[in-house]
Design an enzyme around this catalytic site. Structure first.
Site, PDB file in Angstrom:
ATOM      1  N   CYS A  86      -1.708   2.870   1.531  1.00 12.65           N
ATOM      2  CA  CYS A  86      -2.371   4.177   1.543  1.00 12.65           C
ATOM      3  C   CYS A  86      -3.808   4.041   1.031  1.00 12.65           C
ATOM      4  O   CYS A  86      -4.635   3.438   1.695  1.00 12.65           O
ATOM      5  CB  CYS A  86      -1.552   5.191   0.733  1.00 12.65           C
ATOM      6  N   HIS A 173       3.737   4.885   3.066  1.00 14.54           N
ATOM      7  CA  HIS A 173       4.313   4.397   1.802  1.00 14.54           C
ATOM      8  C   HIS A 173       5.628   3.650   2.058  1.00 14.54           C
ATOM      9  O   HIS A 173       6.678   4.274   2.188  1.00 14.54           O
ATOM     10  CB  HIS A 173       4.549   5.573   0.847  1.00 14.54           C
ATOM     11  N   GLU A 175       7.307   2.009  -0.017  1.00 15.75           N
ATOM     12  CA  GLU A 175       8.140   1.980  -1.225  1.00 15.75           C
ATOM     13  C   GLU A 175       9.125   3.136  -1.317  1.00 15.75           C
ATOM     14  O   GLU A 175      10.101   3.067  -2.078  1.00 15.75           O
ATOM     15  CB  GLU A 175       7.251   1.955  -2.477  1.00 15.75           C
TER      16      GLU A 175
END
Length: 517
Positions: A86, A173, A175
């Site tokens: 990002c 993202h 994660e």
């Protein structure tokens, strides 16, 4: 030669994203050690850490603004693989000669990335990936020697790569669990691109911690304040495995614990696991100090001060104890270091992480200071602690001190303990306990008229609270079945003499907090 669990490591530079700690937890989950540092780290510190790869996190700033954060130039001079996430991708692009622009269309939520070309980052993944976006700015021109490896309908460069230098950027993202292939992408980077091995496992963490404790304390004795909570319990098991009877645990019963909790702690750690444990019955002392105090912050401070005094007195009785064991975990270290220096990587031991006296002349033993909470729980299981203890809902440090609203009295605590035990018992019986993130009962210092048999009663009110949350930063109230709530209410009113009314809290966070105080 056996490899040390810290031999291979990833450095994560934090640009302020709410998901940054999640990046670190995912890397650890993959089986590789990592540390989380502030973006403005010195080059010398990176050199000393000697990472096998660097991840640049997301963040709330805009690369297009003056004085917005940038990665240290050494990140790109070091020769190690780099993954920008990002904001991390945007600053990578801008610093290496690309262009970033603000966008009139903010992309937030689910998106589909079309993977193009072949990239090590997307190895073994489908050509269409469901991902989670959270950005306003976007890369509009990638640096020289980079290629586009992913796009969405509104984001022309959702992923970019320089395979030769092993630089990668993703606008989404990986994660978060919403990005379905995110963990595989991180594995591809950490294991495939960076060449790390899975050395970071529960078994290896325990082995390393035990060896380090033995080396640190030698033949000295250690004292630990055991609360029965997850962190101090796991520390107790680790230190005991390392030095056996040279560990003495001090359990302070402050009268603000859950029903039968004091006896459960003594039974488990004293009888079952055979630890040296001293129980200090300090209920009267705590309640006396809390008399007349109704302000939540004043109550918290009073409880903390009395605990420190009691623990200090007990520690002085143990003349041979030269070390103090604490349950400091990695998020405590990150928060403490960041608040003191602005740089989260400065890891120093200090008593105030645990709230203990500054003048205690003991060395610190902190075997959990590199671990996240989920890792602590996993090694707790490996050490033989029961699942239902390790995965209990959170219980505040001041205990019932912040669940009895207003002034604290023994009568109120006793009523609350019994009501709360019924609520938790029924949640387990209905298979609902693990479906909510936290559940508890609050004592309200107001009386309400009730009817019992042919008579009227004028007794106290309690509120049930149950929430669902991922990170405890925001939470929704749990929609428990009406029949279930009715059963809990009936049991509490009938079985706990002194309570005449039960209510259910339907406040979310925000605007309310999870705890009432």
């Amino acid at each position: 030669m056996t490899k040390n669990i810290h031999d291979q490591r990833i450095l994560i530079l934090d640009f302020g994203s709410q998901y940054t700690q999640l990046v670190a937890r995912r890397v650890r989950e993959i089986g590789v050690y990592c540390e989380l540092w502030s973006w403005d780290v010195e080059e010398a510190d990176i050199r000393e850490f000697n990472p096998d790869g660097i991840i640049l996190s997301g963040g709330p700033e805009s690369v297009t603004e003056d004085n917005s954060p940038r990665a240290p130039q050494y990140v790109f001079d070091s020769g190690v693989p780099v993954l920008g996430v990002c904001y991390g991708m945007q600053t990578m692009a801008e610093q290496l000669g690309g262009k970033v622009a603000g966008s009139t269309e903010r992309e937030f939520g689910y998106a589909q990335v079309k993977v193009s070309g072949e990239s090590a980052l997307f190895k073994d993944l489908e050509l269409t990936q469901d991902v989670w976006m959270s950005h306003g700015d976007k890369v509009v021109e990638i640096p020289a020697d980079f290629v586009k490896v992913g796009e969405t309908d509104t984001c022309p460069y959702a992923a970019m790569a320089n395979e030769e230098k092993k630089y990668y950027g993703v606008q989404f993202h990986p994660e978060v669990t919403h990005t379905k292939g995110g963990l595989q992408m991180l594995e591809n980077f950490v294991l495939g691109v960076c060449g790390c091995e899975r050395l970071w496992t529960s078994e290896s963490i325990i082995e390393d911690a035990v060896a380090r404790i033995k080396e640190q304390v030698g033949d000295d004795e250690v004292i630990l304040g055991l609360s029965g909570g997850v962190d101090s319990s796991v520390v107790a098991m680790l230190v005991h495995r390392a030095i056996g009877d040279k560990l003495t645990c001090v359990f302070v019963d402050n009268g603000l614990l859950r029903l039968n909790e004091g006896q459960q702690v003594m039974d488990m750690f004293g009888d079952q696991f055979g630890l040296n444990i001293i129980k200090v019955d300090a209920e009267d002392r705590f309640l006396k100090a809390l008399e007349g105090k109704s302000d939540p912050e004043e109550k918290r401070k009073t409880i903390g001060h009395v605990f420190v005094d009691v623990f200090d007195e007990e520690s002085k009785k143990l003349k041979n104890a030269k070390w103090l064991a604490q349950g400091t975990i990695y998020p405590d270290v990150i928060e403490s270091a960041a608040s003191k220096t602005g740089k989260a990587h400065v890891i120093k031991s200090h008593h105030n992480v645990g709230g203990l006296p500054d003048d205690m002349e003991m060395g610190l033993v902190e075997p959990l200071r590199e671990l996240f909470k989920d890792e602590v729980r996993k090694i707790g299981l490996e050490l033989g602690l029961p699942y239902n203890m390790l995965y209990r809902h959170p219980f505040p440090g001041p205990g019932l001190g912040v669940r009895v609203l207003g002034e604290i009295k023994k009568e109120y605590c006793d009523l609350l303990r019994r009501a709360d035990a019924i609520f938790i018992e029924e949640l387990h019986a209905a298979d609902l306990y693990n479906k909510v993130s936290q559940a508890f009962t609050v004592f309200l210092p107001v009386r309400s008229v009730g009817v019992m048999g042919d008579g009227r009663k004028y007794d106290w009110v309690v509120s049930l609270r149950a929430v669902e949350t991922i990170d405890f930063m925001t939470a929704h109230w749990a929609h428990l079945p009406y029949d279930f709530l009715g059963k809990v209410s009936n049991r509490i009113i009938n079985e706990v003499d002194g309570i005449s009314r039960v209510v259910y809290d339907i406040s979310g966070k925000p605007p309310a907090t999870i705890e009432w105080e």
